[in-house]
Write a protein that holds these residues in place. Sequence first.
Motif, PDB file in Angstrom:
ATOM      1  N   LEU A   9       0.832  -1.200   0.000  1.00 48.88           N
ATOM      2  CA  LEU A   9       0.000   0.000   0.000  1.00 48.88           C
ATOM      3  C   LEU A   9       0.867   1.251   0.000  1.00 48.88           C
ATOM      4  O   LEU A   9       0.621   2.179  -0.765  1.00 48.88           O
ATOM      5  CB  LEU A   9      -0.930   0.007   1.213  1.00 48.88           C
ATOM      6  CG  LEU A   9      -1.774   1.271   1.377  1.00 48.88           C
ATOM      7  CD1 LEU A   9      -2.746   1.422   0.208  1.00 48.88           C
ATOM      8  CD2 LEU A   9      -2.506   1.251   2.699  1.00 48.88           C
ATOM      9  N   HIS A  10       1.898   1.273   0.815  1.00 45.36           N
ATOM     10  CA  HIS A  10       2.795   2.434   0.870  1.00 45.36           C
ATOM     11  C   HIS A  10       3.428   2.671  -0.494  1.00 45.36           C
ATOM     12  O   HIS A  10       3.472   3.811  -0.964  1.00 45.36           O
ATOM     13  CB  HIS A  10       3.877   2.238   1.922  1.00 45.36           C
ATOM     14  CG  HIS A  10       3.352   2.281   3.318  1.00 45.36           C
ATOM     15  ND1 HIS A  10       4.149   2.126   4.409  1.00 45.36           N
ATOM     16  CD2 HIS A  10       2.109   2.448   3.825  1.00 45.36           C
ATOM     17  CE1 HIS A  10       3.434   2.201   5.523  1.00 45.36           C
ATOM     18  NE2 HIS A  10       2.188   2.391   5.181  1.00 45.36           N
ATOM     19  N   GLU A  30       3.770  17.218  -1.672  1.00 46.09           N
ATOM     20  CA  GLU A  30       4.798  17.148  -0.623  1.00 46.09           C
ATOM     21  C   GLU A  30       4.168  17.149   0.766  1.00 46.09           C
ATOM     22  O   GLU A  30       4.650  16.462   1.671  1.00 46.09           O
ATOM     23  CB  GLU A  30       5.789  18.306  -0.760  1.00 46.09           C
ATOM     24  CG  GLU A  30       7.057  18.110   0.034  1.00 46.09           C
ATOM     25  CD  GLU A  30       7.751  16.781  -0.243  1.00 46.09           C
ATOM     26  OE1 GLU A  30       8.201  16.147   0.744  1.00 46.09           O
ATOM     27  OE2 GLU A  30       7.854  16.344  -1.401  1.00 46.09           O
ATOM     28  N   ALA A  31       3.075  17.863   0.945  1.00 44.51           N
ATOM     29  CA  ALA A  31       2.366  17.853   2.229  1.00 44.51           C
ATOM     30  C   ALA A  31       1.831  16.452   2.524  1.00 44.51           C
ATOM     31  O   ALA A  31       1.933  15.965   3.655  1.00 44.51           O
ATOM     32  CB  ALA A  31       1.230  18.868   2.210  1.00 44.51           C
ATOM     33  N   LEU A  36       2.076  11.361   5.497  1.00 47.23           N
ATOM     34  CA  LEU A  36       2.123   9.897   5.468  1.00 47.23           C
ATOM     35  C   LEU A  36       3.380   9.358   6.144  1.00 47.23           C
ATOM     36  O   LEU A  36       3.329   8.334   6.826  1.00 47.23           O
ATOM     37  CB  LEU A  36       2.012   9.392   4.032  1.00 47.23           C
ATOM     38  CG  LEU A  36       0.651   9.642   3.387  1.00 47.23           C
ATOM     39  CD1 LEU A  36       0.702   9.293   1.899  1.00 47.23           C
ATOM     40  CD2 LEU A  36      -0.442   8.861   4.088  1.00 47.23           C
ATOM     41  N   ARG A  37       4.503  10.031   5.980  1.00 50.62           N
ATOM     42  CA  ARG A  37       5.728   9.584   6.667  1.00 50.62           C
ATOM     43  C   ARG A  37       5.584   9.731   8.180  1.00 50.62           C
ATOM     44  O   ARG A  37       6.108   8.927   8.942  1.00 50.62           O
ATOM     45  CB  ARG A  37       6.930  10.370   6.159  1.00 50.62           C
ATOM     46  CG  ARG A  37       7.359   9.949   4.786  1.00 50.62           C
ATOM     47  CD  ARG A  37       8.655  10.619   4.360  1.00 50.62           C
ATOM     48  NE  ARG A  37       8.871  10.395   2.955  1.00 50.62           N
ATOM     49  CZ  ARG A  37       8.814  11.333   2.009  1.00 50.62           C
ATOM     50  NH1 ARG A  37       8.576  12.588   2.336  1.00 50.62           N
ATOM     51  NH2 ARG A  37       9.017  11.043   0.750  1.00 50.62           N
ATOM     52  N   HIS A  38       4.879  10.773   8.608  1.00 49.01           N
ATOM     53  CA  HIS A  38       4.643  10.991  10.033  1.00 49.01           C
ATOM     54  C   HIS A  38       3.763   9.877  10.616  1.00 49.01           C
ATOM     55  O   HIS A  38       3.857   9.567  11.801  1.00 49.01           O
ATOM     56  CB  HIS A  38       3.979  12.357  10.228  1.00 49.01           C
ATOM     57  CG  HIS A  38       3.790  12.761  11.648  1.00 49.01           C
ATOM     58  ND1 HIS A  38       4.833  13.047  12.500  1.00 49.01           N
ATOM     59  CD2 HIS A  38       2.667  12.920  12.385  1.00 49.01           C
ATOM     60  CE1 HIS A  38       4.363  13.367  13.686  1.00 49.01           C
ATOM     61  NE2 HIS A  38       3.049  13.289  13.647  1.00 49.01           N
ATOM     62  N   ALA A  65      -5.710   8.011   2.644  1.00 52.49           N
ATOM     63  CA  ALA A  65      -4.787   7.931   1.505  1.00 52.49           C
ATOM     64  C   ALA A  65      -5.106   6.725   0.634  1.00 52.49           C
ATOM     65  O   ALA A  65      -5.095   6.828  -0.600  1.00 52.49           O
ATOM     66  CB  ALA A  65      -3.340   7.861   2.004  1.00 52.49           C
ATOM     67  N   ALA A  66      -5.386   5.594   1.248  1.00 51.33           N
ATOM     68  CA  ALA A  66      -5.722   4.393   0.475  1.00 51.33           C
ATOM     69  C   ALA A  66      -6.992   4.606  -0.323  1.00 51.33           C
ATOM     70  O   ALA A  66      -7.094   4.190  -1.488  1.00 51.33           O
ATOM     71  CB  ALA A  66      -5.876   3.197   1.408  1.00 51.33           C
TER      72      ALA A  66
END
Length: 74
Positions: A9-10, A30-31, A36-38, A65-66
């Motif tokens: 998924l990532h 970028e936001a 997502l990284r957070h 996001a998915a």
Amino acid sequence: MDHVLAGALHERVFAILDQLESPATIRLVEAWRTLLRHHEPTESGACKACGPRWRKHMCSVWRTAATYFARPDL
């Protein structure tokens, strides 16, 4: 959530974000990447930001996001 499925998924979400990036959308993309990284899962499967309650399920950020970025129609 299974680590293999989470990894797939990532990869899919970040690939879609790469495709969506353009001069007009660069800040928004970028936001999303930063958010997502957070919220990436830890080794135990818990969300870094939301905590251990999300070990077996995606947190709401990754569910969103998915829903929007990992759909087959994109």
